[in-house]
Scaffold this active site. Structure first.
Site, short mmCIF file in Angstrom:
data_model
loop_
_atom_site.label_atom_id
_atom_site.label_comp_id
_atom_site.label_asym_id
_atom_site.label_seq_id
_atom_site.Cartn_x
_atom_site.Cartn_y
_atom_site.Cartn_z
CE1 TYR A 138 -8.31 76.37 39.78
CE2 TYR A 138 -10.62 76.44 40.92
CZ TYR A 138 -9.87 76.59 39.56
OH TYR A 138 -10.16 76.98 38.59
CE LYS A 188 6.06 76.84 32.01
NZ LYS A 188 6.21 77.11 30.60
CG ASP A 220 4.34 76.70 27.38
OD1 ASP A 220 4.25 75.52 27.65
OD2 ASP A 220 5.38 77.50 27.62
CG ASP A 244 -10.57 77.09 35.28
OD1 ASP A 244 -11.67 76.77 34.95
OD2 ASP A 244 -10.10 78.21 35.56
CG ASP A 248 -13.29 78.35 29.99
OD1 ASP A 248 -14.00 77.19 30.70
OD2 ASP A 248 -13.62 79.63 30.40
C1 IPM Z 1 -15.22 75.92 36.31
C2 IPM Z 1 -15.33 77.48 36.78
C3 IPM Z 1 -14.93 77.41 38.32
C4 IPM Z 1 -13.62 76.84 38.47
C5 IPM Z 1 -15.45 78.62 39.01
C6 IPM Z 1 -16.70 78.96 38.86
C7 IPM Z 1 -15.04 78.52 40.45
O1 IPM Z 1 -14.72 78.19 35.94
O2 IPM Z 1 -16.12 74.84 36.70
O3 IPM Z 1 -14.35 75.63 35.20
O4 IPM Z 1 -12.73 77.60 38.40
O5 IPM Z 1 -13.51 75.41 38.62
MG MG Z 2 -13.68 77.28 34.37
#
Ligand code: IPM
Ligand code: MG
Length: 353
Positions: A138, A188, A220, A244, A248
């Site tokens: 990042y 990884k 993975d 990240d 999700d």
């Molecule tokens: C998160 C989001 C952010 C990230 C984006 C919006 C920059 O996906 O907080 O997980 O990638 O960290």
């Molecule tokens: Mg995210």
């Protein structure tokens, strides 16, 4: 308790308004809360030509904690990269040194049927993902798009120093100690040197925590194990990009990404609190978003920055109560429950408090 409130874009203002209602309700019950609002993301760009306006950063620095909604929207996707809303979010994380991002994936019993996975796989799920938040690909340099040998090349750099790994590992071990004392480090290392160092440093830190059972998993495989048998995990520690993605994925185990809060902490537990979901431009302004992730972020704020465990629990119990009452926003609605709006959910939580 001085709180900087940064609603941001899309559904950000609607969901943050519900969390503010909850804070005000607690405040009228004796908690001393002071809130001030400022723009960030696209709203920051609209107000001051900068996704993280100077005044917003100043307010955030002076506050004890930051409550954030979400940033981003199609209107801003064609701006130069440094002006895009996401960059404002990344900058505030970096400027405030919020390197430890706590993302709990907790299954509420009432929502087992809202998950796309079988109830027996996800019921009782309680995972804490500790995501490193201020390093990795990042922020790594060099980055860019340039022409090489007659064609365009895009590049980013995955990089971690040992001190960056060590401090987030320390946080993760500390959290594991307070939970079931199981920590899984995800990387990884079979392919990436950066991950090889990550793993080495985590093993070094583990020597200080003999009671914690440490395991290692390639990312993975971790992605697969999260849907195969998520209950094998207690605490996961991982880098910025892997965290990240996995957070999700973990959120969907619990039924909806609209349920998951997060805390981003610095060395002194100053924190920024935000739902893990995005700004959902497609449903913005319609009063249908799920405000629970943001409301639960307030609960994390009370716990981690302000040491107000009782008040934090009160919010969590109120959320459980409204779910038990059958209140559901559209994302977690199933037949036989009662559909409520974003503000309707906020009101229900305040009433349950
Ligand atoms: C998160 C989001 C952010 C990230 C984006 C919006 C920059 O996906 O907080 O997980 O990638 O960290
Ligand atoms: Mg995210």
């Amino acid at each position: 308790m001085k709180i900087a409130v940064l609603p941001g874009d899309g559904i950000g203002p609607e969901i943050v308004a519900q969390a503010v209602k909850v804070l005000k309700a607690l405040s009228s019950d004796g908690l001393k809360v002071e809130m001030e609002e400022a723009p960030i993301g696209g709203a920051g760009y609209d107000a001051a030509g900068d996704p993280l306006p100077e005044a917003t950063l100043k307010l955030a620095r002076e506050a004890d904690a930051v409550l954030l909604g979400a940033v981003g929207g199609p209107r801003y996707d064609t701006l130069d990269r440094p002006l895009r809303p996401e960059r404002g979010l990344l900058r505030i994380r970096k400027e405030l040194n919020l390197f430890a991002n706590l993302r709990p994936a907790l299954m509420y019993a009432e929502l087992a049927s809202a998950s796309t996975l079988k109830p027996e796989v996800v019921s009782g799920l309680d995972i804490m993902i500790v995501r490193e938040l201020t390093g990795d690909i990042y922020f790594g340099q060099p980055r860019g798009i340039e022409t090489r040998g007659g064609e365009r090349v895009g590049f980013n750099t995955m990089v971690y120093s040992e001190s960056e790994v060590r401090r987030v590992a320390e946080v993760a071990f500390g959290i594991a100690m307070k939970r079931n004392r199981k920590l899984c480090s995800v990387e990884k290392a079979n392919v990436l040197e950066c991950s090889e160092l990550w793993k080495e440093v985590v093993i070094e830190v583990s020597k200080k925590y003999p009671e914690v059972e440490l395991s290692h998993m390639y990312v993975d495989n971790a992605a697969m194990q999260l849907v195969r048998n998520p209950k094998q995990f207690d605490v996961i520690v991982t880098g910025n990009i892997f965290g990240d993605i996995l957070s999700d994925e973990a959120s969907m185990l619990t039924g909806s990404i609209g349920m998951l809060p997060s805390a981003s902490l610095d060395q002194n537990n100053k924190g920024m609190y935000e739902p893990i979901h995005g700004s959902a431009p497609d449903i913005a302004g319609k009063d249908v978003a799920n405000p629970l992730a943001t409301i639960l972020s307030v609960s994390m704020m009370l716990r981690y920055t302000f040491n107000q465990e009782a008040a934090a629990k009160r919010i969590e119990s109120a959320v459980e109560k409204v779910l038990a009452q059958g209140c559901r926003t559209a994302d977690i609605y199933t037949e036989g429950t009662r559909k409520v709006s974003c503000s309707g959910m906020g009101d229900a939580v305040v009433a349950a408090l």
